[in-house]
Design an enzyme around this catalytic site. Structure first.
Site, mmCIF file in Angstrom:
data_model
loop_
_atom_site.group_PDB
_atom_site.id
_atom_site.type_symbol
_atom_site.label_atom_id
_atom_site.label_comp_id
_atom_site.label_asym_id
_atom_site.label_seq_id
_atom_site.Cartn_x
_atom_site.Cartn_y
_atom_site.Cartn_z
ATOM 1 N N ASN A 103 0.912 -1.320 0.097
ATOM 2 C CA ASN A 103 -0.018 -0.036 -0.040
ATOM 3 C C ASN A 103 0.910 1.200 0.068
ATOM 4 O O ASN A 103 1.960 1.063 0.459
ATOM 5 C CB ASN A 103 -0.889 -0.038 1.023
ATOM 6 C CG ASN A 103 -2.098 1.260 1.295
ATOM 7 O OD1 ASN A 103 -2.403 1.622 0.321
ATOM 8 N ND2 ASN A 103 -1.928 1.800 2.553
ATOM 9 N N HIS A 126 0.811 5.155 1.459
ATOM 10 C CA HIS A 126 0.189 5.950 2.672
ATOM 11 C C HIS A 126 0.834 7.326 2.628
ATOM 12 O O HIS A 126 2.149 7.347 2.538
ATOM 13 C CB HIS A 126 0.399 5.257 3.715
ATOM 14 C CG HIS A 126 -0.217 5.840 5.012
ATOM 15 N ND1 HIS A 126 -1.742 6.074 5.148
ATOM 16 C CD2 HIS A 126 0.131 6.692 6.002
ATOM 17 C CE1 HIS A 126 -1.975 6.791 6.130
ATOM 18 N NE2 HIS A 126 -0.818 7.096 6.751
ATOM 19 N N SER A 164 5.130 6.910 2.393
ATOM 20 C CA SER A 164 5.503 5.341 2.715
ATOM 21 C C SER A 164 4.765 4.360 1.856
ATOM 22 O O SER A 164 3.567 4.543 1.945
ATOM 23 C CB SER A 164 5.408 4.999 3.960
ATOM 24 O OG SER A 164 5.819 6.111 4.939
ATOM 25 N N ASP A 220 -2.341 0.484 8.312
ATOM 26 C CA ASP A 220 -1.225 1.099 8.162
ATOM 27 C C ASP A 220 -0.092 0.589 9.067
ATOM 28 O O ASP A 220 0.678 1.621 9.501
ATOM 29 C CB ASP A 220 -1.484 2.762 8.099
ATOM 30 C CG ASP A 220 -2.412 3.241 7.178
ATOM 31 O OD1 ASP A 220 -2.508 2.573 6.030
ATOM 32 O OD2 ASP A 220 -3.041 4.108 7.737
HETATM 33 C C1 GRF Z 1 -2.911 8.814 -1.965
HETATM 34 O O1 GRF Z 1 -2.633 9.916 -1.119
HETATM 35 C C2 GRF Z 1 -2.350 7.360 -1.309
HETATM 36 O O2 GRF Z 1 -1.248 7.768 -0.615
HETATM 37 C C3 GRF Z 1 -3.688 7.365 -0.241
HETATM 38 O O3 GRF Z 1 -4.889 7.572 -0.947
HETATM 39 C C4 GRF Z 1 -4.347 8.765 -2.141
HETATM 40 C C5 GRF Z 1 -4.896 8.047 -3.254
HETATM 41 O O4 GRF Z 1 -4.558 8.796 -4.581
HETATM 42 N N1 GRF Z 1 -3.508 5.830 0.190
HETATM 43 P P1 GRF Z 1 -4.764 8.473 -5.715
HETATM 44 O O5 GRF Z 1 -6.332 7.794 -5.885
HETATM 45 O O6 GRF Z 1 -3.692 7.282 -6.007
HETATM 46 O O7 GRF Z 1 -4.760 9.619 -6.729
#
Ligand code: GRF
Length: 195
Positions: free
Chosen positions: A111, A113, A140, A149
């Site tokens: 993932n 984050h 991260s 997370d």
């Molecule tokens: C990103 O900031 C990611 O880190 C978080 O959710 C957001 C998703 O944005 N988990 P996108 O859909 O990839 O534009």
């Protein structure tokens, strides 16, 4: 296509900009991955249209079409198993996945984050960084475990927090780094797995 190309499934809930960043990286013939499917848990997620633009197969497995989390995850599991991905990337996928769902993919599901984990888990990470008075912030890529997370971090990127920053200005600075970090971390994982 590279004979050693890893098959990657991407799960999204929203606009899908990180999915697009991964798809762009995959256009490089030296990049060791291809996206075999994009699955959204939400109808109308912006990322679905963006997957179409990239020519990537995409579909919706909406939580609202299932009576409970277990049934939704079972449908996701069946579809994923049929795609035979080597790695699953969560990219703005807004669900906590159960231990049962994750078990077959452990070590192969990651993932991104928007914080320097273990700081600022959950939502509103940019506001949290500002409220904490952090002088640096970032993003991260981490392994996914049942705790939100909480899985081991694979790679991080840092940005400064500047005077006058708002959540929006900070988010804009971090997302640029996310789009570089995710392809980099995925490549690191694929190489370490020897896919
Ligand atoms: C990103 O900031 C990611 O880190 C978080 O959710 C957001 C998703 O944005 N988990 P996108 O859909 O990839 O534009």
């Amino acid at each position: 296509m590279n004979a050693k190309t890893a098959r990657v499934a991407v799960l999204i809930s929203g606009r899908g900009s990180n999915m697009v960043a991964l798809a762009q990286a995959c256009l490089d013939p030296d990049y060791p991955a291809e996206i075999v499917t994009v699955i959204s848990d939400t109808y109308g997620a912006g990322g679905l249209a963006r997957a179409d633009e990239q020519g990537i197969k995409n579909l919706v497995v909406a939580r609202k079409d299932f009576s409970n989390k277990q049934a939704h995850e079972a449908a996701l599991s069946r579809l994923l198993a049929a795609c035979e991905p080597d790695v699953i990337c969560l990219a703005g996928f807004m669900r906590i996945l159960s231990a049962e769902f994750l078990a077959p993919w452990q070590g192969r599901i990651i993932n991104i984050h928007p914080s320097l984990l273990p700081k600022h888990k959950g939502l509103d990470t940019h506001a949290k960084a500002l409220a904490a008075g952090d002088t640096e912030h970032g993003c991260s890529v981490h392994h996914v475990t049942p705790g939100m997370d909480e899985g081991p971090v694979i790679a991080q990127a840092r940005v400064p927090v500047l005077a006058g920053d708002t959540s929006d200005t900070l988010a804009a600075r971090v997302i640029v780094e996310e789009h570089k970090l995710y392809p980099h971390a995925l490549q690191m994982l694929i190489e370490s797995l020897g896919v």
